[in-house]
Scaffold this motif. Sequence first.
Motif, PDB file in Angstrom:
ATOM      1  N   GLN A 232       0.832  -1.205   0.000  1.00 43.07           N
ATOM      2  CA  GLN A 232       0.000   0.000   0.000  1.00 43.07           C
ATOM      3  C   GLN A 232       0.864   1.250   0.000  1.00 43.07           C
ATOM      4  OE1 GLN A 232      -3.401   0.141  -0.367  1.00 43.07           O
ATOM      5  NE2 GLN A 232      -2.889   2.311  -0.692  1.00 43.07           N
ATOM      6  N   THR A 233       1.987   1.206   0.697  1.00 41.73           N
ATOM      7  CA  THR A 233       2.905   2.356   0.705  1.00 41.73           C
ATOM      8  C   THR A 233       3.394   2.667  -0.696  1.00 41.73           C
ATOM      9  OG1 THR A 233       3.642   1.864   2.953  1.00 41.73           O
ATOM     10  CG2 THR A 233       5.098   3.230   1.609  1.00 41.73           C
ATOM     11  N   GLU A 234       3.732   1.628  -1.456  1.00 41.60           N
ATOM     12  CA  GLU A 234       4.201   1.834  -2.831  1.00 41.60           C
ATOM     13  C   GLU A 234       3.084   2.371  -3.722  1.00 41.60           C
ATOM     14  OE1 GLU A 234       7.701  -1.562  -3.072  1.00 41.60           O
ATOM     15  OE2 GLU A 234       5.606  -2.164  -3.290  1.00 41.60           O
ATOM     16  N   LYS A 235       1.868   1.892  -3.499  1.00 39.06           N
ATOM     17  CA  LYS A 235       0.725   2.425  -4.259  1.00 39.06           C
ATOM     18  C   LYS A 235       0.538   3.910  -3.964  1.00 39.06           C
ATOM     19  CE  LYS A 235      -2.059  -1.867  -4.398  1.00 39.06           C
ATOM     20  NZ  LYS A 235      -1.126  -2.812  -3.781  1.00 39.06           N
ATOM     21  N   ASP A 236       0.671   4.284  -2.692  1.00 40.09           N
ATOM     22  CA  ASP A 236       0.512   5.690  -2.301  1.00 40.09           C
ATOM     23  C   ASP A 236       1.586   6.566  -2.947  1.00 40.09           C
ATOM     24  OD1 ASP A 236      -1.643   4.949  -0.751  1.00 40.09           O
ATOM     25  OD2 ASP A 236      -0.511   4.914   1.138  1.00 40.09           O
ATOM     26  N   ILE A 237       2.810   6.071  -2.985  1.00 41.87           N
ATOM     27  CA  ILE A 237       3.908   6.818  -3.612  1.00 41.87           C
ATOM     28  C   ILE A 237       3.617   7.017  -5.096  1.00 41.87           C
ATOM     29  CG2 ILE A 237       6.351   6.709  -4.276  1.00 41.87           C
ATOM     30  CD1 ILE A 237       6.834   5.210  -1.602  1.00 41.87           C
ATOM     31  N   ALA A 238       3.159   5.952  -5.759  1.00 45.68           N
ATOM     32  CA  ALA A 238       2.860   6.039  -7.193  1.00 45.68           C
ATOM     33  C   ALA A 238       1.733   7.031  -7.452  1.00 45.68           C
ATOM     34  CB  ALA A 238       2.477   4.658  -7.731  1.00 45.68           C
ATOM     35  N   GLN A 239       0.752   7.023  -6.573  1.00 50.34           N
ATOM     36  CA  GLN A 239      -0.402   7.905  -6.755  1.00 50.34           C
ATOM     37  C   GLN A 239      -0.013   9.378  -6.669  1.00 50.34           C
ATOM     38  OE1 GLN A 239      -3.659   6.506  -4.360  1.00 50.34           O
ATOM     39  NE2 GLN A 239      -5.025   6.751  -6.110  1.00 50.34           N
ATOM     40  N   ASN A 240       1.067   9.653  -5.955  1.00 51.67           N
ATOM     41  CA  ASN A 240       1.526  11.034  -5.793  1.00 51.67           C
ATOM     42  C   ASN A 240       2.694  11.378  -6.707  1.00 51.67           C
ATOM     43  OD1 ASN A 240      -0.226  11.988  -3.585  1.00 51.67           O
ATOM     44  ND2 ASN A 240       0.733  10.352  -2.429  1.00 51.67           N
ATOM     45  N   ASP A 241       3.004  10.482  -7.635  1.00 56.18           N
ATOM     46  CA  ASP A 241       4.105  10.698  -8.576  1.00 56.18           C
ATOM     47  C   ASP A 241       3.511  11.075  -9.936  1.00 56.18           C
ATOM     48  OD1 ASP A 241       6.200  10.470 -10.426  1.00 56.18           O
ATOM     49  OD2 ASP A 241       7.169   8.876  -9.284  1.00 56.18           O
ATOM     50  N   PRO A 242       3.767  12.291 -10.416  1.00 59.54           N
ATOM     51  CA  PRO A 242       3.170  12.709 -11.693  1.00 59.54           C
ATOM     52  C   PRO A 242       3.633  11.886 -12.892  1.00 59.54           C
ATOM     53  CG  PRO A 242       4.812  14.301 -10.929  1.00 59.54           C
ATOM     54  CD  PRO A 242       4.589  13.339  -9.807  1.00 59.54           C
ATOM     55  N   ARG A 243       4.736  11.182 -12.737  1.00 56.16           N
ATOM     56  CA  ARG A 243       5.256  10.394 -13.857  1.00 56.16           C
ATOM     57  C   ARG A 243       4.665   8.982 -13.908  1.00 56.16           C
ATOM     58  NH1 ARG A 243      10.257   9.342 -16.630  1.00 56.16           N
ATOM     59  NH2 ARG A 243       9.518   8.097 -18.385  1.00 56.16           N
ATOM     60  N   VAL A 244       4.172   8.503 -12.780  1.00 55.59           N
ATOM     61  CA  VAL A 244       3.675   7.125 -12.703  1.00 55.59           C
ATOM     62  C   VAL A 244       2.159   7.115 -12.559  1.00 55.59           C
ATOM     63  CG1 VAL A 244       3.763   4.950 -11.428  1.00 55.59           C
ATOM     64  CG2 VAL A 244       5.841   6.330 -11.657  1.00 55.59           C
ATOM     65  N   GLN A 245       1.499   6.314 -13.383  1.00 59.02           N
ATOM     66  CA  GLN A 245       0.045   6.163 -13.306  1.00 59.02           C
ATOM     67  C   GLN A 245      -0.266   4.871 -12.545  1.00 59.02           C
ATOM     68  OE1 GLN A 245      -2.550   8.112 -14.846  1.00 59.02           O
ATOM     69  NE2 GLN A 245      -3.973   6.771 -13.758  1.00 59.02           N
ATOM     70  N   LEU A 246      -1.076   4.962 -11.490  1.00 61.63           N
ATOM     71  CA  LEU A 246      -1.511   3.771 -10.774  1.00 61.63           C
ATOM     72  C   LEU A 246      -2.644   3.130 -11.570  1.00 61.63           C
ATOM     73  CD1 LEU A 246      -1.034   2.152  -8.149  1.00 61.63           C
ATOM     74  CD2 LEU A 246      -2.883   3.484  -7.113  1.00 61.63           C
ATOM     75  N   LEU A 247      -2.443   1.872 -11.945  1.00 56.23           N
ATOM     76  CA  LEU A 247      -3.366   1.190 -12.849  1.00 56.23           C
ATOM     77  C   LEU A 247      -4.069   0.053 -12.111  1.00 56.23           C
ATOM     78  CD1 LEU A 247      -4.118   1.212 -15.952  1.00 56.23           C
ATOM     79  CD2 LEU A 247      -2.366  -0.556 -16.236  1.00 56.23           C
ATOM     80  N   SER A 248      -5.391   0.023 -12.191  1.00 57.68           N
ATOM     81  CA  SER A 248      -6.150  -1.072 -11.580  1.00 57.68           C
ATOM     82  C   SER A 248      -6.400  -2.157 -12.628  1.00 57.68           C
ATOM     83  CB  SER A 248      -7.485  -0.567 -11.048  1.00 57.68           C
ATOM     84  OG  SER A 248      -8.332  -0.181 -12.120  1.00 57.68           O
ATOM     85  N   LEU A 249      -6.736  -3.342 -12.164  1.00 55.06           N
ATOM     86  CA  LEU A 249      -6.989  -4.458 -13.073  1.00 55.06           C
ATOM     87  C   LEU A 249      -8.193  -4.181 -13.966  1.00 55.06           C
ATOM     88  CD1 LEU A 249      -6.019  -7.238 -13.907  1.00 55.06           C
ATOM     89  CD2 LEU A 249      -7.399  -8.223 -12.061  1.00 55.06           C
ATOM     90  N   SER A 250      -9.230  -3.558 -13.403  1.00 53.69           N
ATOM     91  CA  SER A 250     -10.411  -3.246 -14.211  1.00 53.69           C
ATOM     92  C   SER A 250     -10.078  -2.202 -15.268  1.00 53.69           C
ATOM     93  CB  SER A 250     -11.550  -2.755 -13.315  1.00 53.69           C
ATOM     94  OG  SER A 250     -11.166  -1.587 -12.610  1.00 53.69           O
ATOM     95  N   MET A 251      -9.208  -1.261 -14.913  1.00 52.53           N
ATOM     96  CA  MET A 251      -8.805  -0.241 -15.880  1.00 52.53           C
ATOM     97  C   MET A 251      -7.941  -0.848 -16.992  1.00 52.53           C
ATOM     98  SD  MET A 251      -6.781   3.363 -15.190  1.00 52.53           S
ATOM     99  CE  MET A 251      -7.731   3.655 -13.703  1.00 52.53           C
ATOM    100  N   PHE A 252      -7.099  -1.815 -16.626  1.00 53.59           N
ATOM    101  CA  PHE A 252      -6.228  -2.470 -17.598  1.00 53.59           C
ATOM    102  C   PHE A 252      -7.038  -3.094 -18.734  1.00 53.59           C
ATOM    103  CE2 PHE A 252      -3.909  -6.097 -19.312  1.00 53.59           C
ATOM    104  CZ  PHE A 252      -2.646  -5.583 -19.507  1.00 53.59           C
TER     105      PHE A 252
END
Length: 260
Positions: A232-252
């Motif tokens: 979850q910590t890594e997901k939170d970091i990605a969510q706040n990184d303008p270069r990285v998009q957090l992708l869900s399985l449904s979105m994929f």
Amino acid sequence: MTASTPTILALDFDGVICNGLIEYFEVAWRTYCLIWTPEQKTPPENLAALFYRLRPVIETGWEMPVLVKALVEGIPEDKIFQEWASINQQLLQKDEIIAAEIGAKLDKVRDEWIATDKTGWLSLHRFYPGVLEKINATVANGVKIYIITTKEGRFTQQLLQQQGVNIPTEKIFGKEVKRPKYEILRELIQTESTPPEIWFVEDRLKTLQLVKQQPDLEQVKLFLADWGYNTQTEKDIAQNDPRVQLLSLSMFAQDFTEWV
């Protein structure tokens, strides 16, 4: 291609396409027994569950038997999460074992398992819902698919073929290429006559961060697969990184326009 459709879609395998946690633990335990020869050949009851939770610390396959060793020795979960890089090196040095030897033994265990019980080996892998369908649809739409993984390419190809997905050998970059993933992305760009639109889906945040550090790879769109082996910590970091998009399985599974 439009701006919202990639020319090349590069995908990690473990944790993006395939969930192999059951097989990972089994092959890790067998390899651990081969190297450290414990008296008890049956894993403790809670060991698999601990291993599954700690899978995000693993970058390359040889580390899996070392993780089993760390858990058997009673090293706390929190300590492993925070200090895995130093812990695995300490365990190697303590027993005077090198990573390449562990990796070779692990691959041999897998090869022998496949040779004697391929059906059983294949049955321990689960493919994430909708991912294979998305791959086939993407190829049908003219987007080039590449698999970039730290798993041996031959194992990756066998698993995909068993599911009816045929990715040519030259489009699967496995552990055997012995190059960082950002170097492979760089090579893919160089093979194209015009600058391609590359999208890279990976479940390991550190790998995406290494790509970010390459000035010549600024045009590569980076996606963290939130269904894979990350915290979850890594997901939170990605969510706040303008270069990285957090992708869900449904979105994929959706159209590429939905990804961005």
